[in-house]
Motif scaffolding. Structure first.
Motif, PDB file in Angstrom:
ATOM      1  N   GLU A 110      10.003   3.293 -21.120  1.00 34.81           N
ATOM      2  CA  GLU A 110      10.834   4.250 -20.398  1.00 34.81           C
ATOM      3  C   GLU A 110      11.469   3.606 -19.168  1.00 34.81           C
ATOM      4  N   ALA A 155      12.145   0.411 -18.835  1.00 31.01           N
ATOM      5  CA  ALA A 155      13.181  -0.511 -19.313  1.00 31.01           C
ATOM      6  C   ALA A 155      14.445   0.245 -19.711  1.00 31.01           C
ATOM      7  N   MET A 156      14.280   1.412 -20.340  1.00 25.96           N
ATOM      8  CA  MET A 156      15.444   2.216 -20.730  1.00 25.96           C
ATOM      9  C   MET A 156      16.189   2.721 -19.501  1.00 25.96           C
ATOM     10  N   ARG A 157      15.439   3.146 -18.496  1.00 27.03           N
ATOM     11  CA  ARG A 157      16.089   3.609 -17.256  1.00 27.03           C
ATOM     12  C   ARG A 157      16.853   2.478 -16.585  1.00 27.03           C
ATOM     13  N   ALA A 158      16.214   1.295 -16.554  1.00 29.08           N
ATOM     14  CA  ALA A 158      16.886   0.148 -15.938  1.00 29.08           C
ATOM     15  C   ALA A 158      18.152  -0.223 -16.701  1.00 29.08           C
ATOM     16  N   THR A 159      18.056  -0.198 -18.039  1.00 26.45           N
ATOM     17  CA  THR A 159      19.231  -0.512 -18.865  1.00 26.45           C
ATOM     18  C   THR A 159      20.336   0.519 -18.661  1.00 26.45           C
ATOM     19  N   LYS A 160      19.939   1.787 -18.579  1.00 27.45           N
ATOM     20  CA  LYS A 160      20.919   2.856 -18.367  1.00 27.45           C
ATOM     21  C   LYS A 160      21.590   2.710 -17.007  1.00 27.45           C
ATOM     22  N   ASP A 161      20.796   2.390 -15.993  1.00 27.48           N
ATOM     23  CA  ASP A 161      21.358   2.219 -14.649  1.00 27.48           C
ATOM     24  C   ASP A 161      22.311   1.028 -14.608  1.00 27.48           C
ATOM     25  N   LYS A 162      21.905  -0.072 -15.257  1.00 28.01           N
ATOM     26  CA  LYS A 162      22.773  -1.249 -15.285  1.00 28.01           C
ATOM     27  C   LYS A 162      24.057  -0.957 -16.065  1.00 28.01           C
ATOM     28  N   GLY A 163      23.911  -0.200 -17.166  1.00 28.80           N
ATOM     29  CA  GLY A 163      25.094   0.152 -17.950  1.00 28.80           C
ATOM     30  C   GLY A 163      26.050   1.029 -17.154  1.00 28.80           C
TER      31      GLY A 163
END
Length: 266
Positions: A72, A74-82
């Motif tokens: 979760e 990692a997904m949040r970090a990826t979403k924020d970076k995206g």
């Protein structure tokens, strides 16, 4: 109050120690440990503190829960970076450019440009990229209809260059760079012209062969047959969503590029 910590010393040699935010707290196995497995070093635990600030109970955090929390995070970090990347792209290129590029990519690579009615109730489509493969190797037409397709060769290289054309003005500060917005439309027009003249050349070759072997009458019959076959083939071909997306996006870029070029010259 509950806090997450890590065991830095187990209870095999007496009192155990848990590290929480740089602080160490002692705990005992009897009366405090609430899990079925024995504590060990580096084990992640959930610590419950009493009103006096001392450790009241300790419970191990299951590995499945840790894995889920890491996923979760990692997904949040990826979403924020995206999201941050998306904002940066919009700020740099503009929403119109990104929308047009997305339409071109979908029109050329995702959706069908043409659909061929092979038989009653059965049709097959070709994306613009697969059409380029057919132009590069006409013998692979049936493979392309079957979904296999072939290499696009030099056509693919020119397609990528044309696709990148609308981005050139953002990197090259020259009024002429705005004319690169016309590249997608010019490339589509060139592909259509190459396909058309290729068909016409094939018909002329067939007519010439008939003239050589059977005279003018055979040539006239061959031309009539080829014309009939051409009409039937055209009836079986229809444009798909990819064609409309490609043309609309190309017209948008061409119009914008021409306006900006003329404005820079004024």
């Amino acid at each position: 109050m509950n806090k997450r910590g890590k065991v830095v010393r187990d209870t095999n040699a007496g009192t155990g120690l848990i590290s929480i935010d740089g602080q160490q707290f002692p705990f005992e196995l009897e009366g405090m440990w609430k899990s079925d497995v024995a504590p060990c070093v580096n084990m992640v635990v959930e610590v419950d503190f009493g009103a006096d600030g001392r450790v009241a109970s300790v419970q191990v955090v299951p590995e499945s829960q840790l894995a889920r929390e890491q996923a979760e995070a990692a997904m949040r970090a990826t979403k924020d970076k995206g999201a941050a990347l998306g904002k940066e792209m919009v700020a740099r290129f503009g929403a119109g450019t990104l929308a047009g590029m997305a339409a071109l990519v979908c029109g050329w690579f995702v959706f069908n440009t043409i659909t061929v009615q092979i038989a009653a109730g059965y049709s097959s489509g070709l994306s613009f990229w697969k059409v380029l493969g057919v132009l590069n190797s006409p013998l692979g037409f049936m493979n392309a209809l079957g979904g296999a397709g072939g290499g696009s060769g030099a056509y693919g290289l020119f397609a990528v260059l044309a696709l990148c054309g609308p981005l050139l003005p953002f990197f090259v500060r020259n009024p002429l760079a705005h004319l690169a917005n016309l590249l997608p439309l010019l490339f589509i027009a060139a592909v259509c012209a190459i396909g058309y003249f290729g068909l016409m050349d094939g018909l002329k070759q067939a007519q010439g062969a008939a003239l050589a072997f059977g005279g003018r009458q055979a040539a006239a019959m061959a031309a009539e047959m080829a014309s009939g076959m051409m009409k039937e083939a055209l009836r079986a071909v229809s444009f798909g969503l990819g064609a409309y997306l490609s043309v609309l996006a190309s017209l948008y870029f061409a119009g914008r590029g021409a306006i900006k070029y003329l404005s820079s010259r004024a």
